[in-house]
Design a protein around this motif. Structure first.
Motif, mmCIF file in Angstrom:
data_model
loop_
_atom_site.group_PDB
_atom_site.id
_atom_site.type_symbol
_atom_site.label_atom_id
_atom_site.label_comp_id
_atom_site.label_asym_id
_atom_site.label_seq_id
_atom_site.Cartn_x
_atom_site.Cartn_y
_atom_site.Cartn_z
ATOM 1 N N GLY A 298 0.835 -1.204 0.000
ATOM 2 C CA GLY A 298 0.000 0.000 0.000
ATOM 3 C C GLY A 298 0.869 1.253 0.000
ATOM 4 O O GLY A 298 0.456 2.305 0.467
ATOM 5 N N ALA B 200 1.670 3.226 -2.255
ATOM 6 C CA ALA B 200 1.235 4.368 -3.071
ATOM 7 C C ALA B 200 0.200 5.199 -2.323
ATOM 8 O O ALA B 200 -0.155 6.287 -2.752
ATOM 9 N N GLY B 201 -0.298 4.664 -1.205
ATOM 10 C CA GLY B 201 -1.379 5.326 -0.472
ATOM 11 C C GLY B 201 -0.870 6.351 0.520
ATOM 12 O O GLY B 201 0.322 6.693 0.538
ATOM 13 N N ILE C 266 -0.627 6.737 4.197
ATOM 14 C CA ILE C 266 0.372 6.425 5.232
ATOM 15 C C ILE C 266 1.543 5.661 4.612
ATOM 16 O O ILE C 266 2.701 5.887 4.969
ATOM 17 N N LEU D 229 -1.657 -1.747 -5.923
ATOM 18 C CA LEU D 229 -2.355 -2.022 -7.184
ATOM 19 C C LEU D 229 -2.615 -0.752 -7.973
ATOM 20 O O LEU D 229 -2.960 -0.812 -9.155
ATOM 21 N N LEU E 282 -2.729 -7.543 -3.892
ATOM 22 C CA LEU E 282 -2.363 -8.420 -2.770
ATOM 23 C C LEU E 282 -3.407 -9.513 -2.511
ATOM 24 O O LEU E 282 -3.149 -10.431 -1.735
ATOM 25 N N THR E 283 -4.562 -9.405 -3.153
ATOM 26 C CA THR E 283 -5.549 -10.487 -2.997
ATOM 27 C C THR E 283 -5.163 -11.701 -3.845
ATOM 28 O O THR E 283 -5.725 -12.770 -3.668
ATOM 29 N N THR F 172 -7.782 -8.420 1.642
ATOM 30 C CA THR F 172 -6.903 -7.270 1.349
ATOM 31 C C THR F 172 -5.966 -6.955 2.514
ATOM 32 O O THR F 172 -4.895 -6.400 2.298
ATOM 33 N N LYS G 103 -8.407 -6.461 11.536
ATOM 34 C CA LYS G 103 -7.338 -5.719 12.218
ATOM 35 C C LYS G 103 -6.924 -6.410 13.520
ATOM 36 O O LYS G 103 -5.723 -6.489 13.824
ATOM 37 N N ALA H 77 -4.421 9.278 10.588
ATOM 38 C CA ALA H 77 -3.760 10.234 9.691
ATOM 39 C C ALA H 77 -4.674 10.547 8.521
ATOM 40 O O ALA H 77 -5.395 9.677 8.044
ATOM 41 N N THR I 11 -5.583 10.820 4.954
ATOM 42 C CA THR I 11 -5.093 10.171 3.735
ATOM 43 C C THR I 11 -6.221 10.157 2.710
ATOM 44 O O THR I 11 -7.387 10.350 3.073
ATOM 45 N N PRO I 12 -5.904 9.863 1.456
ATOM 46 C CA PRO I 12 -6.976 9.776 0.452
ATOM 47 C C PRO I 12 -8.047 8.759 0.859
ATOM 48 O O PRO I 12 -9.238 8.987 0.662
ATOM 49 N N GLY I 13 -7.617 7.640 1.467
ATOM 50 C CA GLY I 13 -8.580 6.618 1.894
ATOM 51 C C GLY I 13 -9.546 7.171 2.940
ATOM 52 O O GLY I 13 -10.758 6.976 2.855
#
Ligand SMILES: NC(=O)C1=CN([C@@H]2O[C@H](COP(=O)(O)OP(=O)(O)OC[C@H]3O[C@@H](n4cnc5c(N)ncnc54)[C@H](O)[C@@H]3O)[C@@H](O)[C@H]2O)C=CC1
Ligand SMILES: CC(=O)C(C)=O
Length: 250
Positions: free
Chosen positions: A12, A14-15, A17, A37, A63-64, A112, A157, A185, A187-189
């Motif tokens: 992850g 590119a995301g 965090i 991805l 990653l799946t 994921t 988690k 934090a 983030t875009p997500g």
């Protein structure tokens, strides 16, 4: 430089965090392989990373696709000759009320987040044993507190925290440490999620004693650097709360 020549994988990467940690680690001398991805974002982050740490790389992967996870570790070890740090940061999930959560929602979150963490740790183990390396996994207040609408995500988690502690106990004798960050934090997500669930979002912000969302590079990055460095060699199986004080484990 705290991470000079250390070889790091960040899923992850590119995301939000993930890219923040990648930059913080590269600035401390690490060679960073980001895995994601999102090809466009992955290449954009790679360009920034290569200005700091020229040997950085981007591996496009979903990653799946479990059968390909081993290849990620092989590719990185082939390029860098070793692996010092595995950061299992990627995770996606959907928010649904408990009673409406389906098998597909559970599978999505575990496929994921949990399974990539589990299988990448297994693939990384022989290399981490050689390097006396580190694993950094990701938890969430959603799991620690059982936040509403987060059944699948919370379960995955907490499952990640559980296996991290088992690995910490089993791998301590090899000098491998396994720790967990529970962040908050912007983030875009989170930004996308906040638009769909404004009430939950506001409830989280109002509980942050520091009254702000963390910055991926400036607030979460240094904690990841610490856990990847020799400074944390005698710390394992711990959950570090990088969340402005929202949750205080006693
Ligand atoms: N941002 C926050 O406040 C919080 C974040 N976390 C955890 O911190 C970690 C990072 O969070 P964010 O940066 O906010 O996430 P994000 O959603 O902004 O970034 C996640 C990255 O993972 C990638 N990804 C997702 N599924 C993938 C797959 N199947 N294969 C490859 N790449 C995939 C995405 O493309 C994205 O680049 C996650 O584990 C998240 O659960 C936990 C609590 C709060
Ligand atoms: C995304 C997440 O895990 C939050 C905001 O707790």
């Amino acid at each position: 430089m705290k991470l000079k020549d250390k070889a790091v994988i960040i899923t992850g990467g590119a995301g939000g965090i993930g890219s923040g940690m990648a930059k913080a680690m590269a600035k401390e001398g690490a060679k960073v392989a980001i895995v994601d991805l999102n090809e466009e974002q992955g290449n954009a982050v790679l360009s920034e990373l290569q200005e700091i740490s020229p040997d950085s790389m981007f591996i496009k992967a979903d990653l799946t696709e479990r059968e390909k996870l081993h290849e990620i570790v092989d590719t990185v070890v082939e390029k860098y000759g070793k692996l010092d740090v595995l950061v299992n940061n990627a995770h996606a999930s959907r928010q649904v009320n408990f009673e409406d959560t389906t098998q597909a929602d559970m599978d999505f979150s575990f496929n994921t987040g949990f399974y990539p963490t589990f299988y990448l740790m297994q693939s990384a183990f022989p290399h981490l044993k050689e390097s006396k390396g580190s694993v950094i996994n990701f938890a969430s207040g959603a799991g620690l507190e059982g936040q509403k609408t987060q059944t699948a995500y919370a379960a995955a988690k907490e499952a990640i925290r559980a296996i991290s502690k088992v690995a910490a106990n089993e791998w301590g004798e090899y000098g491998i440490n396994v720790n967990i960050i529970s962040p908050i934090a912007m983030t875009p997500g989170v930004e996308a999620w906040s638009k769909e669930h404004p009430e939950t979002f506001e409830a989280i912000v109002s509980k942050v004693p520091m009254k702000r969302w963390g910055d991926p590079e400036k607030d979460i990055g240094p904690i990841a650097v610490f856990l990847a460095s020799e400074d944390s060699n005698y710390m394992t199986g711990q959950t570090l709360m990088a969340d402005g004080g929202s949750i205080q484990i006693r």
